[in-house]
Design a protein around this motif. Structure first.
Motif, mmCIF file in Angstrom:
data_model
loop_
_atom_site.group_PDB
_atom_site.id
_atom_site.type_symbol
_atom_site.label_atom_id
_atom_site.label_comp_id
_atom_site.label_asym_id
_atom_site.label_seq_id
_atom_site.Cartn_x
_atom_site.Cartn_y
_atom_site.Cartn_z
ATOM 1 N N LYS A 45 13.187 -24.008 -10.777
ATOM 2 C CA LYS A 45 12.669 -22.782 -11.523
ATOM 3 C C LYS A 45 11.640 -23.142 -12.403
ATOM 4 C CE LYS A 45 15.544 -19.603 -10.459
ATOM 5 N NZ LYS A 45 14.962 -18.271 -9.469
ATOM 6 N N CYS A 47 9.260 -25.405 -11.428
ATOM 7 C CA CYS A 47 8.252 -25.839 -10.568
ATOM 8 C C CYS A 47 8.072 -27.469 -10.474
ATOM 9 C CB CYS A 47 6.898 -25.008 -10.734
ATOM 10 S SG CYS A 47 7.058 -23.360 -10.659
ATOM 11 N N SER A 163 8.420 -16.501 -7.591
ATOM 12 C CA SER A 163 8.394 -17.917 -8.069
ATOM 13 C C SER A 163 7.000 -18.493 -7.858
ATOM 14 C CB SER A 163 9.308 -18.840 -7.525
ATOM 15 O OG SER A 163 8.907 -20.075 -7.697
ATOM 16 N N ASN A 165 6.377 -21.479 -7.485
ATOM 17 C CA ASN A 165 6.478 -22.419 -6.399
ATOM 18 C C ASN A 165 5.912 -22.106 -5.111
ATOM 19 O OD1 ASN A 165 8.281 -24.556 -7.470
ATOM 20 N ND2 ASN A 165 10.063 -23.248 -7.846
#
Length: 188
Positions: A45, A47, A163, A165
């Motif tokens: 969460k 990253c 996200s 990410n």
């Protein structure tokens, strides 16, 4: 072509974490791995996850927490019977036949509901169930590598994710939408 992330975009939650919690009913060894699962979830969460360390943690869990692939496949079937209600129906309606779902989630988990996803174009992490080992972690920049390996330079019109990410996929998409609890916010 539109591309959709899976966890927290099409599914409310982290499906692999939810599967592990579901499996505790029949396999108490999983409890030992809960601290590691939640620490890695927090790092994800934020990253701060490293692919190599994630593969090591997943392989350790698969080899030591689970009995065998039959336990895994049986759990997936029961999991989706209970948890398919966590799929976001409104987001699923956005998916067209030619769109793509791309996820870090494992193939054995996503394959359990592929008929509900409105597309056959699904790219996910691949797990060798016989060896209980990660074959390919579809995470971060690996998502772009795999997307390009399958679809070449096909442009992504809209990308939906929860996200950052997924920044590598954001960078190659014309439009990007952050999804939070079914609400969309265009950020690109």
């Amino acid at each position: 072509m539109n591309v959709f992330d899976f966890d927290n975009t099409l599914y409310h939650g982290e499906s692999a974490v939810d599967l592990a919690l579901y499996m505790i009913k029949t396999n108490k060894r999983i409890i030992k791995y809960l601290p590691s699962i939640f620490i890695n979830l927090i790092k994800y969460k934020l990253c701060m996850v490293e692919k190599k360390k994630m593969v090591i943690a997943i392989n350790d869990f698969l080899k030591n927490a689970l009995r065998d692939k039959e336990e895994l496949f049986s759990a997936v079937e029961g999991f989706w019977q209970k948890n398919s209600c966590k799929l976001d129906k409104n987001m699923l309606k956005k998916i067209k036949k030619d769109d793509v779902i791309i996820t870090a989630g494992p193939d054995f988990l996503i394959n359990g509901i592929h008929e509900l996803l409105n597309t056959e174009n699904i790219i996910c992490s691949r797990i060798d169930a016989d060896k209980m080992k990660v074959k390919y972690l579809n995470f971060g920049s690996n998502k772009v590598r795999r997307f390009k390996a399958v679809y070449g330079n096909t442009p992504i019109k809209r990308f939906y994710t929860d996200s950052f990410n997924d920044k590598a996929l954001m960078d190659i998409s014309d439009e990007v939408y952050i999804v939070k609890k079914g609400r969309l916010k265009r950020i690109k």
